[in-house]
Scaffold this active site. Structure first.
Site, short mmCIF file in Angstrom:
data_model
loop_
_atom_site.label_atom_id
_atom_site.label_comp_id
_atom_site.label_asym_id
_atom_site.label_seq_id
_atom_site.Cartn_x
_atom_site.Cartn_y
_atom_site.Cartn_z
N ASN A 122 4.93 -3.62 9.14
CA ASN A 122 5.49 -4.79 8.47
C ASN A 122 4.85 -4.88 7.08
O ASN A 122 3.70 -5.28 6.95
CB ASN A 122 5.16 -6.03 9.31
CG ASN A 122 5.61 -7.32 8.67
OD1 ASN A 122 6.27 -7.31 7.63
ND2 ASN A 122 5.24 -8.44 9.28
N TRP A 123 5.61 -4.46 6.08
CA TRP A 123 5.02 -4.38 4.73
C TRP A 123 4.88 -5.74 4.06
O TRP A 123 4.25 -5.87 3.02
CB TRP A 123 5.87 -3.45 3.83
CG TRP A 123 5.87 -2.02 4.27
CD1 TRP A 123 5.26 -1.49 5.38
CD2 TRP A 123 6.52 -0.91 3.61
NE1 TRP A 123 5.49 -0.13 5.46
CE2 TRP A 123 6.26 0.25 4.38
CE3 TRP A 123 7.30 -0.79 2.46
CZ2 TRP A 123 6.75 1.51 4.02
CZ3 TRP A 123 7.78 0.46 2.10
CH2 TRP A 123 7.50 1.59 2.87
N HIS A 166 8.18 -14.18 13.12
CA HIS A 166 6.81 -13.87 12.69
C HIS A 166 6.07 -15.17 12.37
O HIS A 166 6.67 -16.11 11.85
CB HIS A 166 6.84 -12.95 11.47
CG HIS A 166 5.48 -12.39 11.15
ND1 HIS A 166 4.52 -13.12 10.49
CD2 HIS A 166 4.91 -11.20 11.46
CE1 HIS A 166 3.42 -12.39 10.39
NE2 HIS A 166 3.63 -11.22 10.98
N GLU A 205 4.17 -15.95 10.07
CA GLU A 205 4.26 -16.36 8.66
C GLU A 205 5.59 -17.07 8.39
O GLU A 205 5.67 -17.96 7.55
CB GLU A 205 4.05 -15.14 7.75
CG GLU A 205 2.58 -14.77 7.68
CD GLU A 205 2.28 -13.29 7.51
OE1 GLU A 205 3.16 -12.54 7.05
OE2 GLU A 205 1.15 -12.89 7.84
N GLU A 223 1.23 -11.54 18.75
CA GLU A 223 0.38 -11.54 17.57
C GLU A 223 -0.42 -12.84 17.51
O GLU A 223 0.08 -13.86 17.03
CB GLU A 223 1.23 -11.43 16.30
CG GLU A 223 2.09 -10.18 16.24
CD GLU A 223 2.43 -9.84 14.80
OE1 GLU A 223 1.99 -8.79 14.35
OE2 GLU A 223 3.12 -10.63 14.13
N GLY A 235 -4.16 -10.46 9.59
CA GLY A 235 -4.68 -10.33 8.22
C GLY A 235 -6.11 -10.82 8.07
O GLY A 235 -6.60 -11.01 6.96
N GLY A 257 0.42 -4.84 9.91
CA GLY A 257 0.61 -5.36 8.56
C GLY A 257 -0.21 -4.55 7.56
O GLY A 257 0.21 -3.51 7.08
N GLY A 258 -1.43 -5.04 7.28
CA GLY A 258 -2.29 -4.42 6.26
C GLY A 258 -2.40 -2.91 6.36
O GLY A 258 -2.26 -2.19 5.35
P1 PGA Z 1 -2.05 -7.44 10.04
O1 PGA Z 1 -0.59 -8.08 10.20
O2 PGA Z 1 -2.00 -6.10 10.68
O3 PGA Z 1 -2.28 -7.39 8.56
O4 PGA Z 1 -3.00 -8.37 10.74
C1 PGA Z 1 0.12 -7.94 11.40
C2 PGA Z 1 1.40 -8.70 11.31
O5 PGA Z 1 1.42 -9.80 10.73
O6 PGA Z 1 2.46 -8.25 11.81
#
Ligand code: PGA
Length: 252
Positions: free
Chosen positions: A10-11, A95, A97, A167, A173, A234-235
């Site tokens: 997930n960019w 997600h 976010e 998650e 993050g 993510g990261g």
């Molecule tokens: P992260 O993000 O690997 O940067 O913790 C994961 C995600 O939000 O899907």
């Protein structure tokens, strides 16, 4: 049943066009011959450019979100039809976010799930607790509520197009990862919720990903857990060097 491992990148809102294309090119090269399932979800505006790089590879194109409605007067929104039109096969929905930054609730997320299914897109449905939930011991309850509402009205047949990503919000993050044992415990409970809502067969078949600071250092131990079928990254998905090892562990 042996479930195929699934690693998704997930960019988020990162990269420019040249960087997105270069990363896609690098991954096509690095993942050649690997046998798990791989997906990358670039920002909307780079989907097309990235698709041109990965269309003949073993990497699937994903979108990070999608509108809940059909084409029409919805300023700023991107529809399932548009995503399909440019090569998107799967969409990440719910997600954290989107839930917390953009105030998406379970009802809206459920609407998006149905819109995706109607248009034959696969779905990665994200769920997960806040650290305050974990402290008071309601992690599994929160996950169950999010699963029940996210999947409301979804048939067992349609469930084959859905993966769940657990998650924990406090791990996203932050560099803090759930331990393999903590993650396994929630994954097993997610699977039992699916068994109760659908059937033991559906529970056995569904892919459940872990997300939250997964990286090359902790992926192997997480992926070794019986109910962890892959990762939503993510990261560590933003560089070929950090994403590739995770993809390799999943291919073992
Ligand atoms: P992260 O993000 O690997 O940067 O913790 C994961 C995600 O939000 O899907």
């Amino acid at each position: 049943m042996a479930r195929t491992k699934y690693v998704a990148g997930n960019w988020k809102m990162n990269m420019d066009k040249a960087g997105a294309v270069a990363l896609a090119k690098g991954l096509v090269e690095n993942l050649k011959g690997l046998t798990a399932k791989y997906m990358i979800a670039p920002p909307f505006v780079y989907l097309d450019a990235v698709y041109q790089e990965i269309k003949d590879s073993n990497i699937i194109l994903g979108a990070q979100d999608m509108a809940a409605t059909e084409n029409g007067a919805h300023t700023g929104a991107v529809s399932a039809v548009m995503l399909k039109d440019i090569g998107v096969k799967t969409v990440i929905l719910g997600h954290s976010e989107r839930r917390y930054e953009f105030y998406e609730n379970d009802t809206l997320i459920n609407k998006k799930v149905h819109e995706a299914l109607k248009n034959d897109l696969d779905v990665v449905l994200c769920i997960g607790e806040l650290s305050s939930h974990r402290i008071v011991g309601v992690t599994e309850r929160i996950c169950e509520i999010q699963i029940r509402s996210g999947l409301e009205g979804v048939t067992e047949e349609q469930l084959a197009k859905i993966s769940i990503a657990y998650e924990p919000v406090w791990a996203i993050g932050t560099g803090k990862t759930a331990t393999p044992e903590e993650a396994q415990e929630v994954h097993a409970s997610v699977r039992s919720v699916i068994a109760r809502l659908y059937s033991p067969k559906a529970a056995d078949a569904i892919t459940i990903l872990y997300g939250g600071s997964m990286n090359a250092g902790n992926a192997e131990a997480l992926l070794a857990q019986p109910d962890i079928d892959g990762g939503l990254i993510g990261g560590a998905s933003l560089k070929a060097d950090t994403f590739t090892p995770i993809c390799q562990f999943a291919s073992k």
